[in-house]
Structures are given as structure tokens and as C-alpha cells.
Design a protein around this motif. Structure first.
Motif, PDB file in Angstrom:
ATOM      1  N   GLY A 104       0.790  -1.235   0.000  1.00 36.46           N
ATOM      2  CA  GLY A 104       0.000   0.000   0.000  1.00 36.46           C
ATOM      3  C   GLY A 104       0.818   1.278   0.000  1.00 36.46           C
ATOM      4  O   GLY A 104       0.357   2.318   0.483  1.00 36.46           O
ATOM      5  N   LYS A 105       2.040   1.239  -0.533  1.00 39.32           N
ATOM      6  CA  LYS A 105       2.879   2.456  -0.608  1.00 39.32           C
ATOM      7  C   LYS A 105       2.438   3.292  -1.804  1.00 39.32           C
ATOM      8  O   LYS A 105       2.357   2.765  -2.919  1.00 39.32           O
ATOM      9  CB  LYS A 105       4.344   2.072  -0.827  1.00 39.32           C
ATOM     10  N   LYS A 106       2.200   4.570  -1.576  1.00 38.27           N
ATOM     11  CA  LYS A 106       1.831   5.450  -2.685  1.00 38.27           C
ATOM     12  C   LYS A 106       2.974   5.577  -3.678  1.00 38.27           C
ATOM     13  O   LYS A 106       4.136   5.540  -3.269  1.00 38.27           O
ATOM     14  CB  LYS A 106       1.566   6.860  -2.148  1.00 38.27           C
ATOM     15  N   TYR A 107       2.629   5.844  -4.937  1.00 39.25           N
ATOM     16  CA  TYR A 107       3.666   5.986  -5.968  1.00 39.25           C
ATOM     17  C   TYR A 107       4.693   7.049  -5.578  1.00 39.25           C
ATOM     18  O   TYR A 107       5.898   6.853  -5.731  1.00 39.25           O
ATOM     19  CB  TYR A 107       3.037   6.339  -7.320  1.00 39.25           C
ATOM     20  N   THR A 108       4.206   8.175  -5.040  1.00 42.15           N
ATOM     21  CA  THR A 108       5.102   9.289  -4.710  1.00 42.15           C
ATOM     22  C   THR A 108       5.927   9.027  -3.454  1.00 42.15           C
ATOM     23  O   THR A 108       6.817   9.801  -3.114  1.00 42.15           O
ATOM     24  CB  THR A 108       4.284  10.583  -4.506  1.00 42.15           C
ATOM     25  N   GLN A 117      12.660  -4.322  -6.617  1.00 44.98           N
ATOM     26  CA  GLN A 117      12.083  -5.676  -6.724  1.00 44.98           C
ATOM     27  C   GLN A 117      10.982  -5.723  -7.782  1.00 44.98           C
ATOM     28  O   GLN A 117      10.883  -6.683  -8.541  1.00 44.98           O
ATOM     29  CB  GLN A 117      11.475  -6.104  -5.382  1.00 44.98           C
ATOM     30  N   THR A 118      10.169  -4.665  -7.809  1.00 40.03           N
ATOM     31  CA  THR A 118       9.111  -4.607  -8.838  1.00 40.03           C
ATOM     32  C   THR A 118       9.735  -4.703 -10.225  1.00 40.03           C
ATOM     33  O   THR A 118       9.275  -5.460 -11.080  1.00 40.03           O
ATOM     34  CB  THR A 118       8.322  -3.280  -8.735  1.00 40.03           C
ATOM     35  N   MET A 119      10.794  -3.910 -10.430  1.00 39.92           N
ATOM     36  CA  MET A 119      11.451  -3.900 -11.752  1.00 39.92           C
ATOM     37  C   MET A 119      12.056  -5.272 -12.055  1.00 39.92           C
ATOM     38  O   MET A 119      11.936  -5.782 -13.162  1.00 39.92           O
ATOM     39  CB  MET A 119      12.571  -2.846 -11.814  1.00 39.92           C
ATOM     40  N   ASP A 120      12.701  -5.848 -11.056  1.00 45.04           N
ATOM     41  CA  ASP A 120      13.395  -7.120 -11.276  1.00 45.04           C
ATOM     42  C   ASP A 120      12.398  -8.233 -11.616  1.00 45.04           C
ATOM     43  O   ASP A 120      12.552  -8.933 -12.615  1.00 45.04           O
ATOM     44  CB  ASP A 120      14.209  -7.472 -10.019  1.00 45.04           C
ATOM     45  N   VAL A 121      11.360  -8.353 -10.774  1.00 47.01           N
ATOM     46  CA  VAL A 121      10.394  -9.449 -10.983  1.00 47.01           C
ATOM     47  C   VAL A 121       9.565  -9.210 -12.249  1.00 47.01           C
ATOM     48  O   VAL A 121       9.380 -10.114 -13.062  1.00 47.01           O
ATOM     49  CB  VAL A 121       9.451  -9.589  -9.759  1.00 47.01           C
ATOM     50  N   SER A 122       9.083  -7.992 -12.422  1.00 47.45           N
ATOM     51  CA  SER A 122       8.067  -7.752 -13.459  1.00 47.45           C
ATOM     52  C   SER A 122       8.643  -7.395 -14.824  1.00 47.45           C
ATOM     53  O   SER A 122       7.924  -7.451 -15.815  1.00 47.45           O
ATOM     54  CB  SER A 122       7.124  -6.636 -13.002  1.00 47.45           C
ATOM     55  N   ALA A 123       9.909  -6.977 -14.880  1.00 51.27           N
ATOM     56  CA  ALA A 123      10.466  -6.548 -16.175  1.00 51.27           C
ATOM     57  C   ALA A 123      11.839  -7.161 -16.455  1.00 51.27           C
ATOM     58  O   ALA A 123      12.032  -7.846 -17.461  1.00 51.27           O
ATOM     59  CB  ALA A 123      10.558  -5.021 -16.218  1.00 51.27           C
ATOM     60  N   ILE A 124      12.791  -6.978 -15.535  1.00 51.55           N
ATOM     61  CA  ILE A 124      14.167  -7.421 -15.825  1.00 51.55           C
ATOM     62  C   ILE A 124      14.217  -8.951 -15.941  1.00 51.55           C
ATOM     63  O   ILE A 124      15.026  -9.502 -16.681  1.00 51.55           O
ATOM     64  CB  ILE A 124      15.149  -6.874 -14.764  1.00 51.55           C
ATOM     65  N   ASN A 161       0.463   2.286  -9.861  1.00 50.76           N
ATOM     66  CA  ASN A 161       1.677   2.489  -9.065  1.00 50.76           C
ATOM     67  C   ASN A 161       2.955   2.191  -9.870  1.00 50.76           C
ATOM     68  O   ASN A 161       3.008   2.474 -11.068  1.00 50.76           O
ATOM     69  CB  ASN A 161       1.567   1.601  -7.811  1.00 50.76           C
ATOM     70  N   ASP A 162       3.965   1.613  -9.224  1.00 49.36           N
ATOM     71  CA  ASP A 162       5.243   1.395  -9.922  1.00 49.36           C
ATOM     72  C   ASP A 162       5.169   0.276 -10.962  1.00 49.36           C
ATOM     73  O   ASP A 162       6.102   0.099 -11.756  1.00 49.36           O
ATOM     74  CB  ASP A 162       6.386   1.136  -8.928  1.00 49.36           C
ATOM     75  N   MET A 163       4.058  -0.469 -11.003  1.00 47.72           N
ATOM     76  CA  MET A 163       3.899  -1.479 -12.057  1.00 47.72           C
ATOM     77  C   MET A 163       3.858  -0.807 -13.432  1.00 47.72           C
ATOM     78  O   MET A 163       4.223  -1.412 -14.436  1.00 47.72           O
ATOM     79  CB  MET A 163       2.611  -2.284 -11.842  1.00 47.72           C
ATOM     80  N   ALA A 164       3.410   0.454 -13.471  1.00 40.95           N
ATOM     81  CA  ALA A 164       3.378   1.175 -14.756  1.00 40.95           C
ATOM     82  C   ALA A 164       4.797   1.326 -15.293  1.00 40.95           C
ATOM     83  O   ALA A 164       5.056   1.121 -16.489  1.00 40.95           O
ATOM     84  CB  ALA A 164       2.731   2.539 -14.564  1.00 40.95           C
ATOM     85  N   ASP A 165       5.717   1.676 -14.394  1.00 38.11           N
ATOM     86  CA  ASP A 165       7.119   1.844 -14.812  1.00 38.11           C
ATOM     87  C   ASP A 165       7.694   0.490 -15.253  1.00 38.11           C
ATOM     88  O   ASP A 165       8.431   0.404 -16.231  1.00 38.11           O
ATOM     89  CB  ASP A 165       7.948   2.417 -13.656  1.00 38.11           C
ATOM     90  N   ALA A 166       7.313  -0.548 -14.522  1.00 38.95           N
ATOM     91  CA  ALA A 166       7.810  -1.893 -14.879  1.00 38.95           C
ATOM     92  C   ALA A 166       7.291  -2.309 -16.259  1.00 38.95           C
ATOM     93  O   ALA A 166       8.033  -2.891 -17.057  1.00 38.95           O
ATOM     94  CB  ALA A 166       7.379  -2.910 -13.817  1.00 38.95           C
ATOM     95  N   LYS A 167       6.029  -2.004 -16.542  1.00 41.80           N
ATOM     96  CA  LYS A 167       5.477  -2.392 -17.856  1.00 41.80           C
ATOM     97  C   LYS A 167       6.143  -1.605 -18.983  1.00 41.80           C
ATOM     98  O   LYS A 167       6.346  -2.147 -20.075  1.00 41.80           O
ATOM     99  CB  LYS A 167       3.956  -2.215 -17.882  1.00 41.80           C
ATOM    100  N   SER A 168       6.467  -0.328 -18.742  1.00 40.77           N
ATOM    101  CA  SER A 168       7.181   0.449 -19.778  1.00 40.77           C
ATOM    102  C   SER A 168       8.520  -0.208 -20.078  1.00 40.77           C
ATOM    103  O   SER A 168       8.911  -0.355 -21.243  1.00 40.77           O
ATOM    104  CB  SER A 168       7.461   1.882 -19.306  1.00 40.77           C
ATOM    105  N   LEU A 169       9.205  -0.600 -19.022  1.00 38.64           N
ATOM    106  CA  LEU A 169      10.515  -1.253 -19.201  1.00 38.64           C
ATOM    107  C   LEU A 169      10.348  -2.602 -19.921  1.00 38.64           C
ATOM    108  O   LEU A 169      11.108  -2.921 -20.838  1.00 38.64           O
ATOM    109  CB  LEU A 169      11.182  -1.435 -17.828  1.00 38.64           C
ATOM    110  N   LEU A 170       9.338  -3.343 -19.505  1.00 39.86           N
ATOM    111  CA  LEU A 170       9.076  -4.656 -20.128  1.00 39.86           C
ATOM    112  C   LEU A 170       8.879  -4.502 -21.643  1.00 39.86           C
ATOM    113  O   LEU A 170       9.461  -5.248 -22.444  1.00 39.86           O
ATOM    114  CB  LEU A 170       7.814  -5.255 -19.501  1.00 39.86           C
ATOM    115  N   GLU A 171       8.079  -3.524 -22.036  1.00 42.57           N
ATOM    116  CA  GLU A 171       7.801  -3.322 -23.471  1.00 42.57           C
ATOM    117  C   GLU A 171       9.067  -2.885 -24.205  1.00 42.57           C
ATOM    118  O   GLU A 171       9.300  -3.269 -25.356  1.00 42.57           O
ATOM    119  CB  GLU A 171       6.666  -2.302 -23.649  1.00 42.57           C
ATOM    120  N   SER A 172       9.890  -2.105 -23.543  1.00 43.76           N
ATOM    121  CA  SER A 172      11.140  -1.665 -24.157  1.00 43.76           C
ATOM    122  C   SER A 172      12.108  -2.843 -24.341  1.00 43.76           C
ATOM    123  O   SER A 172      12.783  -2.963 -25.368  1.00 43.76           O
ATOM    124  CB  SER A 172      11.769  -0.565 -23.296  1.00 43.76           C
ATOM    125  N   ILE A 173      12.132  -3.728 -23.342  1.00 39.15           N
ATOM    126  CA  ILE A 173      12.993  -4.923 -23.442  1.00 39.15           C
ATOM    127  C   ILE A 173      12.536  -5.786 -24.633  1.00 39.15           C
ATOM    128  O   ILE A 173      13.361  -6.311 -25.380  1.00 39.15           O
ATOM    129  CB  ILE A 173      12.980  -5.721 -22.113  1.00 39.15           C
TER     130      ILE A 173
END
Ligand code: NAI
Length: 271
Positions: A104-108, A117-124, A161-173
Motif C-alpha cells: 500500500g505504498k503510494k507511488y510518490t 524488486q518490482t522492476m526485477d520481478v516484473s520486467a528485468i 503504481n510502480d507497475m506502470a514503470d515496470a510495464k514500460s521497461l518490459l515493453e522496451s525490453i
């Protein structure tokens, strides 16, 4: 309905947690279409046990792997080639998790350890999977790799939340690796941007129920169900889509290109 469109093809399917999972439906459909494959998930998901039912049903082996762990991926990829008896023709990456969303951590006010961890699991993990396959030359020429994404990669949906950033990275990969793997082995790599779907990962997002209703009303065809997403994956794994690569493909009933629908506008009539 089966047309045996994947007959003789070998695959690896990540992310089937329970019968609601998109990956679960993909596995069922791939089995119906004549493919053989390995099912994989994080060891912790394995303990929940449901994946065993799917393995029995689809006559497939389970090889656990934390998709962020290179040793696990090495083991998964080499064993899959061995057990399936040849190179892999398709891979589904159906993995997402954000500790910031969970806690429940706000994006900001994101916790940066969680953010990583979000980036690693969901994109990297997608990069790591592709790099492992390339290292072992484990994918067949004209092989097809898909990862699942969401439109929050392009537009703001605050509670994603930060899943948006992870999805952008995923699509770029998918684009970047799609270039390199395309040149090297004619492997195609795409992301499918799916409608909101009732699954364990989906329900983790705040206000998901309201959101799914909004999305339904904003999509001329309505939200795309998980089974329809599985059908789209099958089409992309097949030889009928050989020249589709490095794309983010919307599978969302028209949501991505709709400004507004009559149903939604009517809710803003005279007071
Ligand atoms: P799900 O919760 O059934 O699947 C997520 C999977 O990720 C689970 O099987 C989980 O065990 C796995 N996972 C988490 N951490 C892992 C790790 N370290 N290593 C290996 N596996 C790990 O939910 P769903 O909805 O089927 O999610 C699949 C994909 O679809 C995700 O990428 C998700 O973001 C995406 N997606 C989902 C939408 C939805 O509304 N449900 C909409 C658009 C995309």
C-alpha cells in the motif's frame, strides 16, 4: 476448438498460479493445440500446489524457477530443452508483482528497495530469461516469445503504481531484445497489452472492481477475457504470425484507441 496449430511445438510457460491465471489458460489452450511444454513458477508459488493439477491435465513437467535468479533460469532452460527433446519454439512470460502495491505504498512515496524488486520481478526477469535462452542457444529459429503488459505503460492509471514503470521497461525490453534476437536467430518477441482481468495479480490493484467496470464501458467490444488472451497467445506462437515482432499488441476490446463511449458520456449529463 482445436486445430492442432501448435502440433510439434515445444514451450516454456511462466506464471500459472491458479485457474484464474492468464498463463493457466494459455497452458490449457497450448495443450489442446498439440504443443508440449514445461510449466514454471517461483518456488513459493509451487508450494501452493495448484500448478500440479495443471501439469497433470496438460501432461507437462514442472521446473521451479525464480525468474529473477540466473542460476534458476539456467537450470530451467537447459532442463526444458533436455526434457522436451529439442529447442524451444515458444515462451510465455506471465509474471508481475509489486511489493509497493502489496504494502500500500503510494507511488510518490515508494520504497526504493521494493521499487527495485518490482522492476526485477516484473520486467528485468524478461531480459534475464531471453539472455539465458540466447546463452544456451535454446530457442528455435522463428521461435516466438510473449510477455504480458498493460496500457499503464503508455497512460497514467494512478493506482497501478510502480507497475506502470515496470510495464514500460518490459515493453522496451521486448523491442530491444526483439531486434538482437531477430537478427541472430529470427526469434520474434512481442508484448500483449491485455484488458484488466480478474486474477490474483489483477485483484492486488486498489479499486480494481470499479476500474474493471470502467474499462468494460470504455471498450467497444468490452474487456477481453483471459481465455481470449490465451487464444491470441496461441496465434502468436503459431507459424501464421511469423513476421510480427518487436510490437506491443493491444488485446483490449478497443480500449486503447477509444477517447470516450456513449455509455460513459451519458454519466456526465445535466445535473
Ligand atoms: P497471476 O497472479 O495469476 O500471475 C502472476 C504470476 O507471477 C504468478 O504465477 C506468480 O507466482 C508469478 N511470479 C511472481 N513473482 C515471480 C518470480 N520471482 N519468479 C517467477 N514467477 C513469479 O496474475 P495474472 O493476471 O495472470 O498475471 C500475469 C501477467 O499478466 C502479469 O505480467 C500481469 O501484470 C499481466 N497482466 C494482468 C492483467 C490483469 O488485469 N490481471 C492485465 C494486463 C496484464
Amino acid at each position: 476448438m482445436s486445430t492442432n496449430i501448435l502440433k510439434g511445438k515445444r514451450g516454456i510457460i511462466f506464471g500459472a498460479l491458479n485457474s484464474q491465471s492468464i498463463a493457466w489458460k494459455v497452458a490449457e489452450r497450448a495443450h489442446e493445440e498439440g504443443a508440449t511444454f514445461v510449466l514454471t513458477n517461483a518456488p513459493i508459488a509451487m508450494r501452493m500446489g495448484e500448478i500440479k493439477t495443471l501439469a497433470e491435465k496438460t501432461n507437462s513437467e514442472i521446473i521451479p524457477a525464480d525468474a529473477t535468479n540466473l542460476e534458476d533460469l539456467d537450470n530451467l532452460v537447459t532442463k526444458s530443452v533436455e526434457r522436451l527433446g529439442g529447442k524451444i519454439d515458444f515462451v510465455l512470460h506471465s509474471i508481475g508483482m509489486s511489493p509497493n502495491v502489496r504494502k500500500g505504498k503510494k507511488y510518490t512515496e515508494n520504497d526504493y528497495r521494493y521499487y527495485m524488486q518490482t522492476m526485477d520481478v516484473s520486467a528485468i526477469s524478461f531480459h534475464k530469461t531471453l539472455a539465458t535462452c540466447m546463452k544456451h542457444d535454446a530457442l528455435s529459429e522463428w521461435g516466438s516469445v510473449i510477455a504480458l503488459s498493460y496500457i499503464a505503460a503508455q497512460r497514467i492509471f494512478p493506482d497501478y503504481n510502480d507497475m506502470a514503470d515496470a510495464k514500460s521497461l518490459l515493453e522496451s525490453i521486448a523491442r530491444s531484445f526483439g531486434y538482437h534476437y531477430g537478427i541472430k536467430k529470427k526469434v520474434r518477441i512481442n508484448t500483449i497489452s491485455q484488458s484488466p482481468t480478474v486474477t490474483t495479480a489483477g485483484q492486488g490493484i486498489k479499486g480494481f472492481k470499479e476500474f474493471i467496470n470502467f474499462s468494460e464501458q470504455m471498450s467497444p467490444l468490452g474487456n477481453a477475457p483471459a481465455l481470449a488472451c490465451a487464444d491470441y497467445c496461441i496465434a502468436l506462437f503459431s507459424d501464421l504470425t511469423k513476421y510480427v515482432t518487436m510490437q506491443n499488441l493491444f488485446h483490449d476490446g478497443g480500449f486503447a484507441t477509444t477517447g470516450v463511449t456513449q455509455k460513459v458520456i451519458e454519466q456526465f449529463g445535466d445535473e
